[in-house]
Design a protein around this motif. Structure first.
Motif, PDB file in Angstrom:
ATOM      1  N   LYS A 127     -12.929   3.017   8.663  1.00 63.90           N
ATOM      2  CA  LYS A 127     -13.869   2.742   7.489  1.00 63.90           C
ATOM      3  C   LYS A 127     -15.168   3.365   7.606  1.00 63.90           C
ATOM      4  O   LYS A 127     -15.623   4.082   6.754  1.00 63.90           O
ATOM      5  N   TYR A 165      -5.795 -10.271   3.966  1.00 63.88           N
ATOM      6  CA  TYR A 165      -5.248  -9.034   4.315  1.00 63.88           C
ATOM      7  C   TYR A 165      -3.728  -9.202   4.649  1.00 63.88           C
ATOM      8  O   TYR A 165      -3.423  -9.899   5.413  1.00 63.88           O
ATOM      9  N   PHE A 172       0.892  -1.310  -0.082  1.00 63.49           N
ATOM     10  CA  PHE A 172      -0.192  -0.035  -0.215  1.00 63.49           C
ATOM     11  C   PHE A 172       0.678   1.175  -0.048  1.00 63.49           C
ATOM     12  O   PHE A 172       0.673   2.344  -0.728  1.00 63.49           O
ATOM     13  N   ARG A 186      -6.666  -5.122  -7.751  1.00 59.73           N
ATOM     14  CA  ARG A 186      -7.912  -4.721  -6.651  1.00 59.73           C
ATOM     15  C   ARG A 186      -8.055  -3.021  -6.839  1.00 59.73           C
ATOM     16  O   ARG A 186      -6.880  -2.383  -6.836  1.00 59.73           O
ATOM     17  N   ASN A 207     -11.421  -7.957   2.479  1.00 60.53           N
ATOM     18  CA  ASN A 207     -10.519  -7.041   1.758  1.00 60.53           C
ATOM     19  C   ASN A 207      -9.521  -8.329   1.313  1.00 60.53           C
ATOM     20  O   ASN A 207      -8.988  -9.020   2.317  1.00 60.53           O
ATOM     21  N   GLY A 244      -5.717   2.692  -5.365  1.00 57.56           N
ATOM     22  CA  GLY A 244      -4.886   1.737  -4.461  1.00 57.56           C
ATOM     23  C   GLY A 244      -5.271   1.367  -3.161  1.00 57.56           C
ATOM     24  O   GLY A 244      -6.151   0.616  -2.611  1.00 57.56           O
ATOM     25  N   GLN A 245      -4.393   2.002  -2.372  1.00 61.65           N
ATOM     26  CA  GLN A 245      -4.600   1.721  -1.054  1.00 61.65           C
ATOM     27  C   GLN A 245      -5.964   2.378  -0.534  1.00 61.65           C
ATOM     28  O   GLN A 245      -6.633   3.626  -0.953  1.00 61.65           O
ATOM     29  N   GLY A 246      -6.662   1.649   0.413  1.00 61.85           N
ATOM     30  CA  GLY A 246      -8.150   1.807   0.672  1.00 61.85           C
ATOM     31  C   GLY A 246      -8.259   2.828   1.820  1.00 61.85           C
ATOM     32  O   GLY A 246      -8.293   2.510   2.972  1.00 61.85           O
ATOM     33  N   PHE A 281     -13.682  -2.551  -2.265  1.00 59.83           N
ATOM     34  CA  PHE A 281     -12.804  -2.950  -3.364  1.00 59.83           C
ATOM     35  C   PHE A 281     -13.442  -3.742  -4.485  1.00 59.83           C
ATOM     36  O   PHE A 281     -14.509  -4.501  -4.192  1.00 59.83           O
ATOM     37  N   TYR A 320     -15.352  -3.858   7.834  1.00 62.76           N
ATOM     38  CA  TYR A 320     -16.305  -3.136   6.779  1.00 62.76           C
ATOM     39  C   TYR A 320     -17.577  -3.378   7.198  1.00 62.76           C
ATOM     40  O   TYR A 320     -18.420  -3.472   6.264  1.00 62.76           O
TER      41      TYR A 320
END
Ligand code: PMP
Ligand code: GLN
Length: 403
Positions: free
Chosen positions: A244, A133, A28, A381, A182, A44-46, A329, A213
């Motif tokens: 999140k 993850y 990430f 992703r 994820n 990319g990075q969430g 994602f 999530y």
């Protein structure tokens, strides 16, 4: 520095350092740095680009101005622990005692690390699904335990009964679940959760259920915590985070709930990792957890709209996508566009056309001669936790791949 230090040996075994002893950055961090370097659209990075609810942000500012700047209690402020317990009751009907069954941690990352380090070590096995993850594999490596995986396969990125039965055995100490998942965006079907809970009971293993999530579940579905399944609560640690739900990934406020004895074990490790964390953010997160249903509904519908926007754009650009039931994602395959090696393509796409995604292989174990990868080497992703205009610009750039 001596490379013989015990942590170095463990880190090398966990694949966290290169052959020259240098510490590897996470995928990430690497991909976000590439995005910054090339001015790429970062899918990319969430992490969300927009701020969370104003009353939550204001509450943190007020806390800092109001002097909430010293060490909080070891388990977290009572106000936040009470709000976490209320949240579990309100959304899921789960009763947890805020005094003994809730622990505030430095993000879900620390909750997972402290749980694994508390419960597993050399000679033990820790089971996760694969893809997984990235921090799970790293911490399992640091704990000295062996990492065993249950493959997820398409369609739907679900495990098979045989995969579950093969992975969980007498050496299994901990089973890490993550739903919504994820990186795939899948939700573990109830029959698989039931089978895993039964296997955990048979082998007396603890389940660590990563539910960060929990409020990002789409198409009218509702999240169901592992702890609500028959026989699960007594052996399940439920992990979540403010990151999140309130779009505050930089605050690093997470928590773990579960039976008092297990929480006590996790506290035993957490107190030597960070002792405590995030005093001025804790009350703000309590405020967030007590927001009206309209906030949680609004978050879900915004993210669902963004999912649909990105999904349509990726299809239009020539990708084949997997359906996303929850999370931030979408998994997309660019083989038809000639993008067969996702690790290489992700780096190339950052430069031209200037869009960053994460190769799905970063969430799987290394393959090698005679070892077939479980995670598709051509899958990428993409994150959709971004404003509509950012998603639209990313899609516009990706459409140039067709030409
Ligand atoms: N678990 C999963 C599945 C995640 O995606 C993330 C990161 N977003 C984390 C844990 C870590 O959460 P935190 O930022 O609260 O440490
Ligand atoms: N969870 C985030 C993701 O999957 C990344 C968090 C991190 O960089 N450690 O994109």
């Amino acid at each position: 520095m001596s490379t013989d230090a015990p942590w170095m040996r463990a880190a090398r075994a966990a694949g966290l350092v290169g052959a020259d002893g240098s510490v590897r950055t996470t995928i990430f961090a690497e991909m976000s740095a590439l995005a910054a370097e090339h001015g790429a659209v970062n899918l990319g990075q969430g992490f969300p680009d927009d701020d969370g609810p104003p009353e939550v942000l204001d509450s943190a500012v007020e806390a800092i101005r109001g002097g909430v700047n010293q060490y909080p209690p070891g388990r977290g402020f009572a106000e936040l622990r009470a709000a976490i317990a209320e949240h579990q009751q309100r959304f899921y009907g789960l009763t947890v005692d805020p005094a003994t069954e809730v622990l505030v941690t430095a993000g879900a990352t620390e909750a997972i690390a402290a749980s694994l380090l508390a419960l597993a070590g050399s000679g033990d096995e820790v089971v996760t699904v694969e893809p997984f993850y990235d921090s799970y594999a790293a911490v399992i490596g640091l704990s000295g335990a062996r990492h065993v995986t249950i493959p997820l396969s398409e369609p739907g990125f679900q495990p098979s009964a045989a995969g579950i039965d093969a992975a969980i055995g007498d050496r299994t100490r901990v089973i890490v679940l993550n739903s919504p998942h994820n990186p795939t965006g899948s939700i573990l079907a109830p029959e698989h959760v039931e089978r895993i809970v039964a296997a955990a009971a048979r082998h007396d293993a603890v389940i660590v259920s990563d539910e960060v999530y929990e409020h990002l579940v789409y198409d009218g579905a509702r999240h169901r915590p592992t702890a609500t399944f028959a026989g699960a609560a007594a052996r399940t640690l439920t992990v979540s985070s403010a990151a999140k739900t309130f779009s505050v990934t930089g605050w690093k406020i997470g928590w773990v709930t579960g039976p008092a004895a297990l929480i006590e074990a996790v506290l035993g490790v957490k107190q030597w990792l960070t002792y405590v964390n995030g005093a001025p953010f804790q009350g703000a997160v309590a405020r967030g957890l007590r927001l009206d249903d309209s906030f949680f509904d609004g978050l879900r519908s915004t993210m669902q709209r963004r999912r649909d926007l990105l999904a349509a754009g990726l299809v239009d650009a020539g990708f084949t996508i997997a359906p996303t039931a929850g999370s931030y994602f979408i998994v997309a395959d660019g083989s038809r566009l000639g993008l067969t090696d996702a690790a290489a393509s992700a780096r190339a796409l950052a430069v031209d056309p200037g869009v960053v995604a994460i190769p799905l292989s970063a969430f799987g174990r290394a393959s090698g001669p005679g070892v077939d990868p479980i995670v598709s080497p051509s899958a990428l992703r993409f994150a959709f936790c971004k404003p509509d205009a950012v998603i639209a610009e990313g899609v516009r750039r990706l459409q140039s791949l067709r030409r």
